[in-house]
Design an enzyme around this catalytic site. Sequence first.
Site, PDB file in Angstrom:
ATOM      1  N   TYR A  30       8.396 -13.160 -14.664  1.00 44.42           N
ATOM      2  CA  TYR A  30       7.349 -12.243 -14.177  1.00 44.42           C
ATOM      3  C   TYR A  30       5.982 -12.699 -14.691  1.00 44.42           C
ATOM      4  O   TYR A  30       5.037 -12.875 -13.908  1.00 44.42           O
ATOM      5  CB  TYR A  30       7.627 -10.796 -14.593  1.00 44.42           C
ATOM      6  CG  TYR A  30       6.483  -9.880 -14.210  1.00 44.42           C
ATOM      7  CD1 TYR A  30       6.220  -9.601 -12.865  1.00 44.42           C
ATOM      8  CD2 TYR A  30       5.621  -9.348 -15.174  1.00 44.42           C
ATOM      9  CE1 TYR A  30       5.142  -8.803 -12.499  1.00 44.42           C
ATOM     10  CE2 TYR A  30       4.543  -8.548 -14.817  1.00 44.42           C
ATOM     11  CZ  TYR A  30       4.305  -8.272 -13.478  1.00 44.42           C
ATOM     12  OH  TYR A  30       3.236  -7.499 -13.101  1.00 44.42           O
ATOM     13  N   ARG A  33       6.913  -2.739   2.892  1.00 42.80           N
ATOM     14  CA  ARG A  33       8.205  -2.606   3.581  1.00 42.80           C
ATOM     15  C   ARG A  33       8.473  -1.167   3.978  1.00 42.80           C
ATOM     16  O   ARG A  33       9.090  -0.919   5.006  1.00 42.80           O
ATOM     17  CB  ARG A  33       9.326  -3.137   2.676  1.00 42.80           C
ATOM     18  CG  ARG A  33       9.248  -4.641   2.447  1.00 42.80           C
ATOM     19  CD  ARG A  33      10.129  -5.075   1.311  1.00 42.80           C
ATOM     20  NE  ARG A  33       9.783  -4.375   0.073  1.00 42.80           N
ATOM     21  CZ  ARG A  33      10.376  -4.537  -1.098  1.00 42.80           C
ATOM     22  NH1 ARG A  33      11.379  -5.390  -1.197  1.00 42.80           N
ATOM     23  NH2 ARG A  33       9.983  -3.873  -2.166  1.00 42.80           N
ATOM     24  N   ALA A  93       0.816  -1.229   0.000  1.00 41.30           N
ATOM     25  CA  ALA A  93       0.000   0.000   0.000  1.00 41.30           C
ATOM     26  C   ALA A  93       0.845   1.273   0.000  1.00 41.30           C
ATOM     27  O   ALA A  93       0.308   2.370   0.112  1.00 41.30           O
ATOM     28  CB  ALA A  93      -0.940  -0.017   1.207  1.00 41.30           C
ATOM     29  N   ASP A 150       6.958  -7.478   4.879  1.00 43.27           N
ATOM     30  CA  ASP A 150       7.722  -7.961   3.730  1.00 43.27           C
ATOM     31  C   ASP A 150       7.143  -9.315   3.368  1.00 43.27           C
ATOM     32  O   ASP A 150       7.366 -10.315   4.071  1.00 43.27           O
ATOM     33  CB  ASP A 150       9.217  -8.082   4.091  1.00 43.27           C
ATOM     34  CG  ASP A 150      10.048  -8.551   2.892  1.00 43.27           C
ATOM     35  OD1 ASP A 150       9.446  -8.991   1.891  1.00 43.27           O
ATOM     36  OD2 ASP A 150      11.281  -8.489   2.975  1.00 43.27           O
ATOM     37  N   GLY A 161      -3.003  -4.012 -17.787  1.00 48.04           N
ATOM     38  CA  GLY A 161      -1.915  -3.828 -18.750  1.00 48.04           C
ATOM     39  C   GLY A 161      -1.103  -2.605 -18.364  1.00 48.04           C
ATOM     40  O   GLY A 161      -0.988  -2.266 -17.177  1.00 48.04           O
ATOM     41  N   GLY A 175       1.738   3.188  -5.913  1.00 48.04           N
ATOM     42  CA  GLY A 175       0.996   2.673  -7.052  1.00 48.04           C
ATOM     43  C   GLY A 175      -0.429   2.226  -6.756  1.00 48.04           C
ATOM     44  O   GLY A 175      -1.194   2.937  -6.087  1.00 48.04           O
TER      45      GLY A 175
END
Length: 253
Positions: free
Chosen positions: A150, A34, A10, A57, A181, A13
Site C-alpha cells: 500500500y 463502482r 466519489a 472500475d 494521514g 469518503g
Amino acid sequence: MTKTILITGASSGFGEACARKYAQHGYTLILGARSIDKLEALKNELGATNIFVAALDVCQANSIDDFFNSIPEAYQNIDIVINNAGLALGLEPAYEANLDDWETMINTNIMGLVRVTRKVIPGMVERNRGHVINIGSVAGSWAYPGGNVYGSTKSFVQQFSRNLRADLLGKHVRVTNIEPGLSETNFSVVRMKGDQEKAANVYEGTKPLSAEDIADIVFWTSTVPEHVNINALEVMPTCQAWGPFSINRDMQN
Ligand code: NDP
Ligand code: 8X3
C-alpha cells in the site's frame, strides 16, 4: 464560466466529500465509482442538473474506456481531475500478505490512476488549462509495519505527481499530490475486509481527519491563483506524528 471536475471514487469518503464541496461551489461534476447506486443517490441528493455519474472500475481498462466514452459532450472539457479511487487491503507483514491483495492495490492505486490521468491530460494540454490532483498518503513517504505494498503504491503516486509536473512544465496544467494521514472514512473497513470492530479500533481515542477536512484542503489547492502550484501537501491530524526508529533489542547477533 463554471469549471468541470472529474472525481474518481466519489461514492464514499474523500471523493464523496469533494463532490459535495465542489457542488456547493457550482462546479460541473463527473463522478465515477463502482457503486453506481451510491453515485445516483448522491446526484439526487445534491439535486443539481450539472452532475454526470457513471460506473467506473479503475482496475479495468475497458471500464475506464466505457466511462470516458459515456461522458456527454457538454462535460468533456475537464478542468480538474481528482484521482482519488484507491484502497488498502490488509496489514499483514510482507512475508504473510496476500498476493491478490497486492495486485488489487497495484491495479487500483497505480494502474487506475495512471490510466485515468493519461485519458485526461491530452485535453488539458490542448486547452492549456487544467489541474491533476492525486490522492497520495503519508504512507508514500513513511514506512510502517504492514504498509508494504500500500505504502509503495502511494510512493509511486508521489513520484508520478512530480514527474507529471516535469512533463507539463510550460503548460498551464497544475499537479498536486495530497498526502493525508489518519482519516476516518470507509478506508479501514475496506482494509480490514469488513471487520467493523478492527476498523473502529484504528480511530479509537483519536480525533482523526475527516473526509470534509480533506475536501476543504483539496478545494483550497485548486482555488489558489493559477500561477501557484501546490506540489504536495502532507496533512496529519494533530494527534498523529512520527515515532522513534524501531530497534529490536533481542538481536545481538
Ligand atoms: P473510502 O473507502 O471511503 O473510499 C474509497 C473510494 O474509492 C470509494 O468511493 C470506492 O468506490 C473507490 N474505489 C475503490 N476501488 C475502486 C475501483 N476499482 N474503481 C473505482 N473506484 C474505486 O476511502 P477514502 O475516502 O479514505 O479513500 C480515498 C483515497 O484516499 C484512497 O486513494 C486512499 O488510499 C486515500 N487515503 C486515505 C486515507 C485514510 O486514512 N482514509 C489517508 C490517506 C490516503 P467503490 O467501492 O464504489 O468503487
Ligand atoms: C492511509 C493512511 O497511515 O493508514 O493512507 O497508511 S495510513
